[in-house]
Design a protein around this motif. Structure first.
Motif, short mmCIF file in Angstrom:
data_model
loop_
_atom_site.label_atom_id
_atom_site.label_comp_id
_atom_site.label_asym_id
_atom_site.label_seq_id
_atom_site.Cartn_x
_atom_site.Cartn_y
_atom_site.Cartn_z
N ARG A 96 13.64 5.34 5.55
CA ARG A 96 13.46 6.66 4.76
C ARG A 96 12.79 6.65 3.37
NH1 ARG A 96 18.10 10.83 5.34
NH2 ARG A 96 19.03 9.39 4.11
N CYS A 97 11.73 7.19 3.34
CA CYS A 97 11.37 6.70 1.88
C CYS A 97 10.32 7.82 1.43
CB CYS A 97 10.31 5.55 1.75
SG CYS A 97 9.15 5.56 2.86
N GLU A 101 5.90 4.97 -1.88
CA GLU A 101 7.04 3.73 -2.15
C GLU A 101 6.46 2.87 -0.94
OE1 GLU A 101 10.86 6.21 -3.70
OE2 GLU A 101 10.83 5.56 -1.77
N VAL A 103 7.56 -0.32 1.89
CA VAL A 103 8.53 -0.51 2.89
C VAL A 103 8.18 -1.98 3.23
CG1 VAL A 103 9.18 -0.17 5.13
CG2 VAL A 103 8.22 1.61 3.83
#
Length: 446
Positions: A96-97, A101, A103
């Motif tokens: 979850r971001c 952002e 990963v």
């Protein structure tokens, strides 16, 4: 263990496609077992061509040309059996971001023998971008960037595991799964409240008397009231004890209703009305949760999704995740419209309707909310004016009529007692909500 980025000349076509931002979700599963590699095919082709040339020309010395590739093939043959069990496991952090952002993906390759190099082929899904790729002896590391909010399938990585001589390779696939990308909340600090608030302690000043901190007047002293609340100037003036009167502090119930009936692209800026709707909603949810209010969400368009009002900063993620299915791998459903479930709109809850006001079906939803006597605010997301070519008088006249129709729509809503504010993309949400602080939001009529 040292890791180095994949050199550009040796990058596979799938890696180059991912780095260029292209997507291919139709990749077929890799064939099982070991297969001849590029090196074996090149050397074998040279040997066969040399043998064919010797047979055609009838000159024995041409056979010497086949000796070099055949010797290289013999030297590259593995000394032992090739690995039979080859597996790849993917670890994705975080799942979850927020938009923008990064990963991190780590693929660990396990095998039961001796192998050579690893050659990954990356097939990415929509909504993410490949920024970095590093290959080590036993693992492949990727760095992805989440570009747009939604629930996205990351894609797959096919890792070619070569034998020590590079003559044969076996492909193992690693499924990367899904990630939830949250929209970046718009900055919002203002929290307008309706006239009547639920009987729960909170941070909003109510019109009723209570044990708050905001002084609303004075009243005659009643036995049992605290003496330190005596208002001495009023006592001296009236000749009887007068004490401070305080307003009660209550919490508010707020429901954010999202219009996902259509995604309209601004012809000037290229911004998406769906993106701006969710970012504004995320800002409102965070602002009200910060003041310890209860917040719920409803999305209308296709399957109606809703979550009852709750409180707490952790509830923000539950609210956003409940509506991420609206955009899943660039596919969202907008057919049909159902009635709003009664638990989704508690009695007296303040309802924010965030909509571009482009689909006529949203007015049925506004009528439902108004019929339940909930105070309501319509936050309009502008979609921009239609493009008009210079000198096209008919198009200019149509544009004037289109603008007049938009103004008439807003006027009709305000005539029915519905507050309408316009949130311009790129501006803070507080600029749109500031006029609502001059007065309390009135309830509708059944």
């Amino acid at each position: 263990m040292t890791e180095t980025p994949m050199p550009a000349p040796r990058a596979t076509a799938a890696v180059r496609r991912a780095l260029d931002g292209r997507h291919d979700m139709t990749a077929e599963p890799p064939p099982p077992g070991w297969r001849a590699g590029e090196r074996a095919l090149r050397l074998g082709t040279l040997g066969v061509v040399a043998l064919a040339a010797a047979l055609v020309t009838g000159r024995p010395w041409v056979l010497a040309l086949a000796a070099a590739p055949l010797v290289l093939l013999a030297l590259a043959l593995p000394s032992g059996p090739r690995p039979e069990a080859v597996t790849a496991e993917a670890e994705v952090e975080p799942r979850r971001c927020f938009e923008g952002e990064q990963v991190t993906v780590r693929i660990t390759v396990s095998y039961d023998g001796e192998t050579g190099r690893l050659d990954p082929g990356v097939t990415l899904g929509h909504g993410v971008r490949l920024d970095h790729l590093a290959v080590g002896p036993h693992r492949v590391d990727l760095v992805l960037t989440a570009q747009r909010w939604g629930r996205w399938t990351l894609g797959t990585v096919d890792v070619d595991v070569y034998d020590p001589g590079g003559l044969a390779h076996r492909t193992v696939r690693a499924e990367l799964g899904e990630i939830a990308v949250f929209p970046l909340p718009e900055h919002a600090g203002l929290t307008p409240v309706p006239v009547r608030l639920p009987q729960r302690l909170g941070e909003h000043t109510a019109v009723q008397r209570g044990e708050g901190v905001e002084v609303t007047g004075v009243h005659p002293h009643v036995r049992g009231e605290r003496q330190r609340r005596i208002h001495w100037p009023a006592t001296t003036r009236r000749g009887a004890l007068q004490v401070h009167q305080f307003a009660a502090e209550r919490t508010a119930d707020t429901v954010v209703l999202l219009d996902v009936l259509a995604d309209v692209v601004n012809p000037v800026t290229g911004s998406s009305s769906l993106d701006e709707t969710f970012r504004a909603a995320a800002g409102l949810v965070r602002a009200y949760l910060r003041t310890h209010d209860r917040v719920g969400v409803v999305s209308v368009g296709g399957a109606t999704r809703w979550l009852q009002p709750g409180s707490g900063q952790g509830y923000f993620y539950r609210i956003v995740e409940s509506v991420l299915e609206v955009r899943k791998d660039r596919a969202y459903r907008t057919e049909g419209l159902s009635l709003l479930p009664p638990p989704a709109l508690p009695e007296g809850a303040l309802v924010y309707v965030i909509t571009p006001l482009t689909d006529q079906r949203i007015f049925d939803i506004l009528h439902q909310v108004r019929g339940r006597a909930n105070p309501m605010i319509v936050v309009e997301i502008p979609t921009g004016d239609p493009a008009v070519e210079p000198g096209d008088t008919e198009a200019e006249l149509a544009l004037r009529l289109w603008r007049a129709d938009r103004d008439a729509t807003r006027f009709t809503l305000m005539e029915r007692g519905i507050a309408v504010v316009i949130h311009q993309p790129g501006e803070t949400l507080d600029l749109a909500l500031a006029p609502l602080l001059r007065t309390r939001i009135q309830r509708g009529t059944r």
